[in-house]
Write an enzyme that holds these catalytic residues in place. Structure first.
Site: not given
Lengths: 1130, 351
Positions: A747-749, A901, A933
């Site tokens: 999740e974009d971390a 993120g 994206r």
């Protein structure tokens, strides 16, 4: 096509010469920004107001007469706005620098002085420089101390030379008057109303009045609608009232076409039915429909109606000597528009079309406000004169004694500081006109100055006003708009947009007349002639039969400088009209003029420009470049690139990337990104920490974020250079490996390298302000500051007062922890003036402690302490607190491509993957961020940065240009890297190579203001609300974490009843009540007051809120009774 | 057979992926190979060649060892060799524009030339610095205006002491440290901050012993890493333009062009070690199928860049000592576990 022989015969040199292009025409842009600055719109508008408009306002309201004395008068001769100063004690004015105002919470304002001529007793007196109020001064405007200062002088004044100005400082806070967008005034708009009828509406706006007039069709008849009429008036009656008595004239005014006849016939019939035959009858008819009677002098009905027609209906069309002909023609034209629209000959007007919009700026808004305040001020003066002149006094009545500056000063500064714009004469009451200038980052500040606020309601679900209009091309940034409810309503200016100010109409009208525009009253509508009606700012100027000649000559005159550069002229062929516009608030931008398929600007001019032989103004004066507004743009052929020029081309764009605004200009390769990503970045760039100005260390802001080691981005854009983002950057060039690492990057971390953080990556400073005012009270008491309390045994200050210096104020450089005192202030217990005059000596005043304490999980350091006084002469202590933070898990980061993120994991360097050269990434980013994206710009940015690092130079990622990927890749190859930017990487954990090549290189990362430290919150027990005894809400009140409805539903569904009971009652607001089993009412301590017995009272537990509800119901005469049963009797 | 040999010993680089990245030479993986650990075979094969050595940089080859061990050396170099670094700063006065915390952070990152082996770790609860665990520096400097009448704008002319660099740090020997010599920052010219007239710094700096795992400032190396030895195989002969193209696709010096007897130029692999493994040969369709890029799995080309505190060779030997110590400790742990269960230990013989 020339034949081969022809080509062969041509001169060799001529053949081999390259096609000449203007290489660096973008250099016009810095020249443009140099003369105008980034916020030129605001400053131009404000300058126009304080130098020109304010004098016009004075002229319009220059006389005060008194009813009491016919000889008395006060006449304003002139008005000036001076230089900003401050009145210190004893009335000595000192010039004031803006920064001092910020620090001392003072308004940066200048006195407004007038020259007056008035009657005192029997003589007339002329008095000069009478102060009537103070005008807040816009920074960098013509009256600001900062204009024309060099960098060194700015530094002396604690100002940042990059600061754009264009805002006000009111009571120490920086306020911006946002640009307001609205429909243009005095223009006809044909559209359909809510019932589907075709209507033509005009919003007339003059200095005195603002009103909206409609002409609409209903059942084939035309009506005139206006708020002042209780009923709509048939147009035929209106025409009659305006002196067009003859039916034939009436129809001919509308038109000679068949449709006009057909359309007008029913109207005439209606007129006859209403028994209106003569103008007088018409006027009487109209006067019977007037809603509100005008008070004052009693007049005949006809006069009243005539007055309404003159001043209220279509107020902007002037009526000279009761000649209603122009107004009748205008009204007829409105009807004609409807007729033609219904016939399908012309189209409906689009109110979203940007040519129909006007932008209202600080100057216009302030002038509205000032005129209102000035009128009020004059009215008050008149009242004073009326009251005081009849009184017989020893001294003669001197009106200047009553000319106090407060009403205007307070009116202006209150409006700016609250943002409530209340203008009585227009019944305008707008809120939120001003906003506090956001100083989160330099970009946030710039972005705010270019923001446009729409008057449109946010709640309405219409897509029209929100969607991007083709006519906004090049004038408004297509990317920069917020998400959510204000989407599309809040917009931003593009880089080169200019907003016009008013230009005097008279000379333009004169030129138009000499170019063959004839008075409309002398002409009748020609059947099929080529006559074009000429409009000037919405008013009919006349007609011409050589419109083409008029337009071209007019433009030539403008290019030659005989007409103001911002006056636009354009023909509308379906309307058969030529519109000339010189009003303020139109958006326009410069173009290069093309003649005979050649742009007038040549390379030589650009060379001159770079050598500073020429400036942008010169280009304008020489007619090489001109401004076009939205409407005139539609009459031009604009080539995007020089190669696109053909026979029809009239203009050439200066640079394509100028369609973007300030915020979108930061994005490298935005033309490779999916468009919403650019929009996200525009919102996020404003939250990025970095530098906010060269003077950031001298500022004391409520909240200021700064990066310890900000870096200029490796991939720049031309916009970045133009707005000096590279000098005030907000971010760092992080080496990024695009790969998966651990499970903490979903999740974009992001995964961060611990060694990078140790070495200062993402380290930031957070400054907070703490203020404390030491006041004097009405009973001659005052606050006092006491020294630290000392421990009885050790003679050392107690822990709470450890941070305090001897004067009771925390010393600079000291560390303060949670609940330690920063200012040991005490306040007198009695502050109200006592009613009985105290006899003898004043008793000892008692004090209570009101210390300023530090609150925060982490300790802070005191950066500086400012002790000063503000205008009210009370002591002011301002303290700046500082925290240094290193990134931690949960802090938010973002690249420049809308890819945000949070940090998911911090990994030691030895566990990080490394390339053949031993390079470890600072950030590991999960590749899943890319496919959905589609931020290809980010991929190219990495290549550009990598190539830049290897070469030791900055690469460009300018929109619609920038360095090519192939060139960047060649650089990589040259330095022994893979063409695609993918490196062979070894795992730091196993020591074995990774089985995939890793996209590896620097990307500019921003640290966003959202940090865990400011948001973390947990509570086991804590404060409760007084009324309900339930836990408080919110982090700031140390509130509980709510178990909401949906969570409750889950627990019900699961059947965890005891858990529910515990969460919702026991851990919340449990309360023991004594309930009487007989009457079911609540008693107390085992006694029922209603039954007067304790026989059947039992104790039970219920939520306090429930008990409260019962009692509240009782108080409104509803008796809730509890019926009790023993649990074993159920 | 050669295919299996490659699979055991080489990492293969193809256009889009890397094959055979993991070592598979464990006993029983391959039927025809004897992969049982043997000290003799290891001693025969293992070798370390020092390619270059300078005050700060070292390149050496470590051949014939598993990636895990080589990586352990690298990791220890980065994180577990102790050095001395400034850990606490007593700021008596700081009127410069740089914030106290930022200044302290900057000072911490300065490499201090002091052999950490001569010091002890500071005890957690110890308050007073002792000569065994602390080095003290003092930094006292004030910026003043130079008396020049000219209208110079160069700060170097205008001001005295406007650049605070590491040379302004002065070592203050604690009692009992008199015998120590040459305690100083490694570099003289690291800029700490700049000042303007009136700015002053008075501070005491205390260095303690620490390791890179705790904070990167204690790491003795700028970086320590290794790469695998490249191997380039030309699967056919390349002549003329193709040969030149091939040469260009690799780093300079990797491919040489030789004149064949019939006057043609032919490409030959000269020194694969120089290749940066950019794989740009795969860009050319005509070449990509006929070149095989490999890397030798157990040939590590180490590069150690010291911060200058200790020479890199000492660092490496320290790292190996630490690794040995760890192994010893582990063996000891194993022994102590076995005590309760009776003795049937065999014990590793790895060094």
């Amino acid at each position: 096509m020339e034949s081969l022989e022809d080509i062969m015969r041509m001169d060799k040199a001529k053949l081999s010469a390259p096609v000449k292009t203007i290489d660096e025409k973008w250099k016009l842009l810095p020249a443009f920004l140099k003369t105008k600055g980034l916020v030129k719109q605001h400053i131009d508008s404000y300058n126009y107001f304080i130098n020109v408009e304010i004098k016009k306002i004075l002229k319009a309201n220059d006389k005060i007469l008194s009813d009491a004395d016919p000889n008395f008068y006060l006449k304003y001769l002139n008005i000036y706005v001076g230089m900003p100063n401050v009145q210190e004690s004893l009335g000595i004015a000192q010039t004031m620098a803006p920064h001092e105002c910020r620090l001392r919470d003072i308004t940066y304002s200048a006195p407004i002085t007038v020259d007056i001529e008035f009657v005192r007793g029997k003589q007339t007196v002329i008095k000069k420089n009478v102060e009537i109020g103070r005008m807040p001064i816009m920074l960098r405007s013509s009256n600001c101390v900062l204009t024309g200062k060099t960098q060194a002088e700015m530094a002396q004044l604690n100002e940042c030379p990059m600061d754009p100005g264009g805002y006000f400082i009111v009571r120490g806070t920086e306020k911006v008057i946002l640009i307001q967008e609205q429909l243009s005034k005095n223009r006809m708009i044909v559209d359909t109303d809510s019932k589907g009828n075709v209507q033509c509406s005009v919003t007339s706006s003059t200095h005195e009045r603002k009103s909206k007039t409609y002409v609409y069709t209903k059942k084939g008849k035309f009506y005139l609608k206006h708020n002042i009429f209780s009923e709509d008036i048939p147009v035929a009656v209106a025409f009659k009232a305006m002196g067009v008595a003859c039916d034939q004239d009436m129809i001919q005014l509308v038109g000679n076409e068949e449709e006009a006849f057909d359309a007008m016939a029913p109207c005439l019939e209606e007129c006859h039915q209403a028994q209106v035959f003569t103008p007088l009858q018409a006027l009487e008819y109209i006067s019977s429909k007037i809603r509100q009677r005008m008070y004052g002098v009693k007049r005949s009905k006809a006069d009243e109606a005539r007055d309404v027609l003159k001043n209220v209906i279509l107020a902007h069309v002037p009526v000279v000597d009761w000649n209603f002909k122009p107004k009748a023609i205008y009204l007829a034209l409105m009807a004609r528009r409807i007729v033609l629209t219904q016939a399908g000959k012309i189209k409906f007007d689009d109110s979203d079309y940007y040519g129909n919009k006007r932008l209202e700026l600080a100057g216009q808004l302030l002038s509205l406000l000032f005129e209102d305040l000035f009128k009020l001020y004059n009215m008050d003066l008149k009242k004073v004169a009326d009251k005081n002149i009849p009184k017989v006094r020893a001294t003669e009545f001197d009106i200047t004694k009553f000319m106090r500056p407060d009403p205007i000063t307070n009116g202006l500064s209150n409006a700016i500081s609250t943002g409530n714009w209340t203008i009585k004469r227009f019944k305008m009451d707008r809120g939120g006109v001003t906003q506090v200038l956001s100083r989160l980052s330099y970009i946030a500040c710039l972005g705010m100055m270019t923001r446009i606020n729409s008057q449109f309601e946010k709640t309405r679900k219409v897509s029209g006003p929100r969607s991007l209009q083709p006519s906004q091309w090049g004038l408004l940034c297509p990317s920069d708009t917020p998400e959510g409810e204000a989407c599309g309503l809040v917009k931003n200016l593009a880089l080169m947009t200019h907003i016009t100010v008013d230009v005097d109409e008279m000379p333009i009208a004169r030129i138009a007349v000499s170019l063959g525009v004839e008075d409309i009253e002398n002409l009748c509508r020609d059947e099929n002639g080529d006559f074009y009606t000429v409009f000037l700012n919405g008013n009919i100027l006349g007609m011409t039969n050589h419109y083409q000649k008029l337009v071209t000559t007019f433009r030539k005159l403008r290019r030659a400088g005989y007409i103001d550069a911002f006056v636009s002229i354009f023909p509308n062929h379906s309307h058969k009209c030529v519109y000339i516009a010189s009003d303020g608030g139109r958006v326009c931008r410069p173009y290069i003029i093309v003649q005979n398929e050649k742009p007038l600007v040549t390379s030589k001019h650009i060379v001159d420009l770079t050598r500073e032989f020429r400036c942008f103004e010169d280009f304008l004066h020489e007619g090489l470049v001109e401004y076009l507004d939205v409407n005139e743009e539609n009459d031009c052929m604009v080539a995007l690139y020089e190669s696109h020029i053909n026979k029809a081309t009239t203009h050439l764009e200066i640079e394509p990337f100028t369609i973007l605004g300030v915020c979108a200009g930061l994005i490298p390769y935005p033309h490779h990104n999916q468009s919403p990503r650019n929009t996200y970045q525009c919102a996020m760039g404003k939250q990025a920490m970095g530098t906010i100005g060269y003077n950031q260390r001298n500022r004391i802001d409520t909240l200021l974020y700064a990066l310890a080691y900000p870096q200029a981005p490796l991939v720049k854009s031309k916009t970045i250079e133009l707005i000096h983002f590279d000098k005030l950057p907000a971010g760092q060039n992080a080496t990024v490996a695009v790969m998966s690492y651990s499970g903490y990057d979903i999740e974009d971390a992001l995964v961060l390298n611990k060694a990078s953080l140790d070495r200062g990556f993402g380290r930031c400073l957070v400054y907070k302000k703490q203020t404390c005012a030491v006041k004097r009270y009405a009973n001659q008491t005052f606050d006092r500051i006491m020294g630290p309390k000392v421990d009885r045994d050790t003679y050392k200050p107690i822990w709470k007062h450890q941070a305090l210096d001897m004067d009771g104020i925390a010393a600079a450089g000291v560390r303060v922890e949670n609940r330690q005192v920063m200012v040991n202030k005490e306040m007198p217990t009695v502050t109200a003036p006592s009613l009985q005059p105290q006899m003898g000596q004043i008793g000892q005043t008692e004090y209570k402690e009101t210390p300023i304490t530090y609150k925060g999980a982490e300790p802070s350091y005191i950066e500086r302490v400012l002790i000063t006084c503000n205008q009210e002469e009370s002591f002011l202590i301002k303290m700046l607190l500082r925290q240094t933070r290193r990134p931690e898990v949960g802090d938010k980061f973002s690249s420049r491509h809308g890819q945000k993120g949070v940090c998911g994991l911090i990994v030691p360097q030895e566990d990080m993957p490394f390339s053949d050269l031993g390079i470890c990434p600072d950030i590991i980013m999960n590749p899943h961020g890319y496919p959905s994206r589609m931020t290809v710009g980010k991929l190219i940015e990495l290549l550009g940065s990598k190539a830049g690092v290897l070469e030791g130079k900055f690469h460009y990622g300018t929109a619609f240009g920038g360095d090519k990927v192939t060139d960047l890749s060649e650089v990589l190859i040259e330095h022994g890297f893979n063409y695609l930017g993918k490196d062979f990487v070894t795992s730091g954990v196993t020591g074995e190579p990774l089985s995939a090549y890793i996209y590896f290189g620097p990307i500019y990362y921003q640290k966003l203001k959202h940090m865990v430290l400011d948001k973390m919150h947990a509570r086991a027990r804590g404060p409760r609300a007084v009324l309900t005894r339930q836990p408080t809400e919110g982090r700031s009140r140390d509130g509980g974490l709510r178990l909401g409805e949906m969570e409750r539903d889950c627990l019900i569904g699961y059947g965890a009843s005891m858990l529910l009971l515990e969460r919702l009652m026991i851990s919340s607001d449990i309360f023991e009540v004594d309930v009487c089993g007989q009457c079911g009412l609540i008693g107390y301590s085992g006694w029922c007051q209603y039954c007067k017995s304790s026989k059947d009272v039992s104790t039970l537990k219920m939520p306090y809120a429930c008990k409260l509800l019962f009692q509240e119901l009782q108080s409104m005469n509803i008796v809730p009774r509890l019926s009790l049963k023993r649990y074993n009797e159920l | 057979m050669s295919h299996i040999k490659d699979m055991r010993q080489k990492v293969q680089l193809t256009e889009h992926t890397v094959f055979n990245v993991n070592s598979t030479n464990f006993p029983g993986t391959y039927s025809d190979f004897d992969d049982v650990w043997s000290q003799e075979r290891f001693e025969e094969r293992f070798q370390i060649d020092i390619i270059s050595l300078s005050e700060t940089d070292m390149e050496f080859d470590m051949v014939g060892i598993d990636a895990a061990v080589a990586n352990a050396v690298r990791r220890i170099l980065l994180a577990e060799i102790p050095t001395m670094a400034i850990e606490s700063v007593a700021i008596w006065n700081n009127t410069s524009i740089i914030q106290d915390e930022v200044l302290a952070h900057r000072l911490g990152l300065i490499p201090i030339k002091a052999d950490a082996r001569l010091f002890e770790y500071k005890q957690k609860d110890a308050v007073e610095p002792t000569s065994e665990d602390t080095l003290q520096f003092s930094l006292k400097i004030k910026c003043t205006r130079n008396n020049v009448s000219s209208d110079a704008t160069d700060p170097n002319v205008l001001y005295k002491n406007h650049r605070v660099a590491t040379k302004d740090m002065e070592w203050v020997p604690l009692s009992g440290q008199e015998h120590l010599k040459g305690i100083r920052p490694v570099h003289e010219d690291i800029l700490i901050t700049t000042m303007r007239p009136g700015h002053e710094l008075i501070m005491d700096l205390y260095c303690v012993k620490g390791i890179g795992k705790d904070h990167a400032k204690f790491s003795p190396v700028a970086t320590a890493s290794y790469r695998l030895l490249p191997e380039i195989r030309l699967l056919r002969e390349f002549y003329g333009e193709e040969a030149e193209l091939l040469q260009k696709s690799f780093s300079p010096g990797v491919i040489k062009l030789v004149e064949t007897p019939d006057g043609q130029t032919m490409a030959k692999v000269a020194n694969a070690r120089l290749d940066t493994c950019s794989r740009n040969v795969f860009r050319h369709d005509e070449l990509k199928d006929d070149v095989s890029l490999l890397r030798v799995r157990d040939h590590f080309i180490f590069s150690v860049e010291s911060t200058g505190i200790l020479p890199p060779d000492i660092l490496v030997s320290e790292a190996i000592k630490t690794l040995m110590g760890k192994c010893q400790k582990f063996l000891h742990e194993l022994d102590s576990v076995n005590i309760g269960k009776g003795k049937h230990k065999k014990g590793g013989k790895k060094n």
